[in-house]
Design a protein around this motif. Structure first.
Motif, PDB file in Angstrom:
ATOM      1  N   VAL A 144       0.839  -1.203   0.000  1.00 43.64           N
ATOM      2  CA  VAL A 144       0.000   0.000   0.000  1.00 43.64           C
ATOM      3  C   VAL A 144       0.872   1.250   0.000  1.00 43.64           C
ATOM      4  O   VAL A 144       1.739   1.405   0.870  1.00 43.64           O
ATOM      5  CB  VAL A 144      -0.915   0.007   1.253  1.00 43.64           C
ATOM      6  N   PHE A 145       0.622   2.141  -0.944  1.00 41.13           N
ATOM      7  CA  PHE A 145       1.390   3.384  -1.044  1.00 41.13           C
ATOM      8  C   PHE A 145       0.557   4.543  -0.527  1.00 41.13           C
ATOM      9  O   PHE A 145      -0.608   4.677  -0.893  1.00 41.13           O
ATOM     10  CB  PHE A 145       1.796   3.634  -2.507  1.00 41.13           C
ATOM     11  N   LEU A 146       1.146   5.357   0.349  1.00 35.70           N
ATOM     12  CA  LEU A 146       0.423   6.525   0.864  1.00 35.70           C
ATOM     13  C   LEU A 146       1.044   7.821   0.377  1.00 35.70           C
ATOM     14  O   LEU A 146       2.032   8.300   0.940  1.00 35.70           O
ATOM     15  CB  LEU A 146       0.363   6.482   2.402  1.00 35.70           C
ATOM     16  N   PRO A 147       0.463   8.403  -0.689  1.00 35.63           N
ATOM     17  CA  PRO A 147       1.027   9.630  -1.250  1.00 35.63           C
ATOM     18  C   PRO A 147       0.448  10.858  -0.575  1.00 35.63           C
ATOM     19  O   PRO A 147      -0.245  11.646  -1.190  1.00 35.63           O
ATOM     20  CB  PRO A 147       0.572   9.559  -2.719  1.00 35.63           C
ATOM     21  N   ARG A 181       6.562  10.212  -6.382  1.00 36.19           N
ATOM     22  CA  ARG A 181       5.609   9.230  -5.848  1.00 36.19           C
ATOM     23  C   ARG A 181       5.184   8.244  -6.940  1.00 36.19           C
ATOM     24  O   ARG A 181       5.131   7.035  -6.718  1.00 36.19           O
ATOM     25  CB  ARG A 181       4.374   9.962  -5.303  1.00 36.19           C
ATOM     26  N   ILE A 185       5.779   4.222  -6.984  1.00 40.44           N
ATOM     27  CA  ILE A 185       4.671   3.260  -7.143  1.00 40.44           C
ATOM     28  C   ILE A 185       5.008   2.256  -8.247  1.00 40.44           C
ATOM     29  O   ILE A 185       4.813   1.055  -8.112  1.00 40.44           O
ATOM     30  CB  ILE A 185       3.352   4.014  -7.482  1.00 40.44           C
ATOM     31  N   ALA A 190       3.348  -1.165  -6.346  1.00 46.22           N
ATOM     32  CA  ALA A 190       2.349  -1.022  -5.283  1.00 46.22           C
ATOM     33  C   ALA A 190       0.970  -1.396  -5.828  1.00 46.22           C
ATOM     34  O   ALA A 190       0.673  -1.166  -7.006  1.00 46.22           O
ATOM     35  CB  ALA A 190       2.344   0.412  -4.768  1.00 46.22           C
ATOM     36  N   MET A 193      -3.609   2.360  -2.938  1.00 53.30           N
ATOM     37  CA  MET A 193      -3.196   3.646  -2.379  1.00 53.30           C
ATOM     38  C   MET A 193      -4.384   4.391  -1.780  1.00 53.30           C
ATOM     39  O   MET A 193      -5.543   4.017  -1.998  1.00 53.30           O
ATOM     40  CB  MET A 193      -2.449   4.499  -3.402  1.00 53.30           C
ATOM     41  N   ILE A 221      -1.555  -0.284  -9.361  1.00 54.27           N
ATOM     42  CA  ILE A 221      -2.539   0.093  -8.331  1.00 54.27           C
ATOM     43  C   ILE A 221      -3.920  -0.408  -8.775  1.00 54.27           C
ATOM     44  O   ILE A 221      -4.397  -0.049  -9.851  1.00 54.27           O
ATOM     45  CB  ILE A 221      -2.588   1.631  -8.162  1.00 54.27           C
ATOM     46  N   ILE A 224      -8.101   1.975  -4.709  1.00 59.42           N
ATOM     47  CA  ILE A 224      -7.797   3.308  -4.199  1.00 59.42           C
ATOM     48  C   ILE A 224      -8.859   3.669  -3.166  1.00 59.42           C
ATOM     49  O   ILE A 224     -10.060   3.552  -3.435  1.00 59.42           O
ATOM     50  CB  ILE A 224      -7.783   4.348  -5.335  1.00 59.42           C
TER      51      ILE A 224
END
Ligand SMILES: [Zn+2]
Length: 449
Positions: A144-147, A181, A185, A190, A193, A221, A224
């Motif tokens: 999980v990517f947190l931008p 970012r 990803i 990833a 997100m 991704i 979301i």
């Protein structure tokens, strides 16, 4: 994909998420009585509020008694803070040394409200977010990517911890800029997100124009989770995001003072479940204050966080406006559903030329017309005695040739969906403000004139 053990139930909490409503009511009343007693005994602010209303915790015996408890508004919290126990003041229910988390509201509507949490509260935040993420299909195999900028606002902080709690791998994309970012990803492949709808669309734009990356084809991704704006519950905005990313986009609602109290599930049935296990969510008629139980009638959300202890949230007037859905969700959860998410804020849903207008209705129209860019701005002014609405839009470069039919379609749809006429201003492509956080696209200047 990593292979880790999987939990097999479709629910994060199989017992609570399928509890019959009558059973849930009993549990809610029990927890409600507990939190009111807790606040009455420990918070100067709540004790004074309840004493002035002639209310003692023991007076609440049934579900119907809950409506007797006075509501709390954000403005009331401002007046009791910035004094001892510093800086939280009169509503703090635990010794100051028990507080482990400081957050504050964004202050877009006035002086920020400080929000203390204990470590137990913080685990509760992560638990509330675990319901959300699990219902949206997050599992141990996700990266999980947190931008988002990790800072003083709660935003996706608790989403970060919940993803860890579920066993996902979490990548904090804090101070990186948008291009960095996107590249991260891509590099890490990833799979999920969390971001605001405005930023989700903005990232896709940047990826295509600056990096030649098509998120739907070149990135991995596939889920979301949105917050901060209603966009993920507005069908046309949701569709734009899903197409741009080739991903499922899910909504959730929460607030600093309340917690994360509602979420969309993978059934995407056109609404958000309210988390009945951790919150008591009621809809109230904006004019009469009557509690609304029936579907299809709009009211504002009055909400209690049943287990949050440091600075309790009891009968908080969230100003969010929504309605109950008449249909149960096919996912099998018994948590009730608010139809179409949040329609707007009771402060924003405003009368223009005598017609009630929710800004989300304008967003739905603008983003349902393919030749228009996603950005827009609405400005309401007064000309003499008459309200005047200007809608600023942009036309996509490839649709310039169809300008007249596009504008005609826009005017028709606006008239149909909002019963109002607009002055349409076409601005050059890419010239309206792009927002990274909460977008301010609706400007009502009448109050200042
Ligand atoms: Zn569902």
């Amino acid at each position: 994909m990593k292979s880790k053990g999987q939990k097999t139930s479709p629910y994060w909490n199989p017992i609570l998420e399928t509890l019959p409503l009558e059973e849930m009511r009993k549990l809610q009343v029990k927890k409600f009585r507990r939190i009111v007693k807790w606040a009455y005994e420990r918070s100067k602010f709540h004790r004074k509020l309840y004493q002035e209303a002639g209310l003692k915790p023991g007076d609440i015996r049934s579900y119907d008694d809950i409506a007797k408890v006075p509501k709390v508004e954000k403005a009331m919290m401002r007046g009791i803070q910035r004094k001892d126990p510093f800086p939280y003041g009169d509503a703090l229910c635990v010794p100051l040394e028990e507080v482990t988390e400081f957050r504050q509201t964004s202050g877009t509507t006035g002086v920020p409200v400080y929000q203390p949490d204990t470590w137990q509260d913080w685990e509760w935040w992560a638990e509330a977010w675990s319901y959300i993420l699990y219902a949206q299909g997050y599992r141990k195999t996700d990266r999980v990517f947190l931008p988002f900028g990790y800072n003083i606002f709660v935003a996706f902080w608790a989403g970060h911890y919940a993803a860890e709690k579920l066993g996902c791998e979490v990548v904090p994309g804090g101070v990186l800029d948008t291009e960095a970012r996107i590249l991260k990803i891509q590099e890490l492949r990833a799979t999920a997100m969390m971001a605001t709808p405005t930023y989700v669309l903005g990232m896709a734009d940047t990826a295509k124009k600056k990096l030649g990356i098509d998120p739907a084809k070149d990135l991995t991704i596939r889920k979301i989770t949105c917050a901060g704006e209603p966009g993920a519950s507005i069908p046309s905005t949701k569709q734009r995001m899903e197409e741009a990313w080739g991903a499922k986009v899910y909504d959730h609602v929460g607030a600093t003072e309340i917690g994360a109290w509602g979420y969309e599930c993978t059934a995407q049935s056109g609404g958000l479940h309210v988390n009945e296990a951790l919150f008591l969510t009621q809809l109230e008629d904006v004019e009469t204050g009557e509690i609304i139980e029936e579907p299809g009638r709009r009211g504002k959300v009055v909400i209690t966080a049943l287990d949050r202890m440091a600075q309790p949230c009891i009968r908080f007037d969230s100003k969010d406006v929504t309605e109950w859905s008449k249909d149960p969700c096919p996912c099998g959860r018994t948590f009730r559903v608010i139809k179409g998410g949040i329609a707007g804020r009771s402060d924003d849903i405003t009368k223009i030329k005598g017609v009630l207008l929710a800004p989300t209705a304008i967003e739905e129209v603008v983003r349902s017309i393919p030749g228009l860019a996603s950005e827009f701005e609405v400005v309401v002014t007064k000309k003499g005695d008459l309200d005047d609405i200007t809608l600023k839009i942009e036309i996509l470069p490839e649709a310039e040739g169809k300008r007249d039919p596009l504008l005609a379609q826009l005017k028709d749809q606006l008239r149909l969906k909002t019963n109002l006429g607009y002055n349409i201003e076409v601005h050059p492509f890419n010239s309206l403000p792009r927002y990274e956080v909460k977008a301010k696209r609706f400007k009502d200047l009448r109050k200042h004139e």
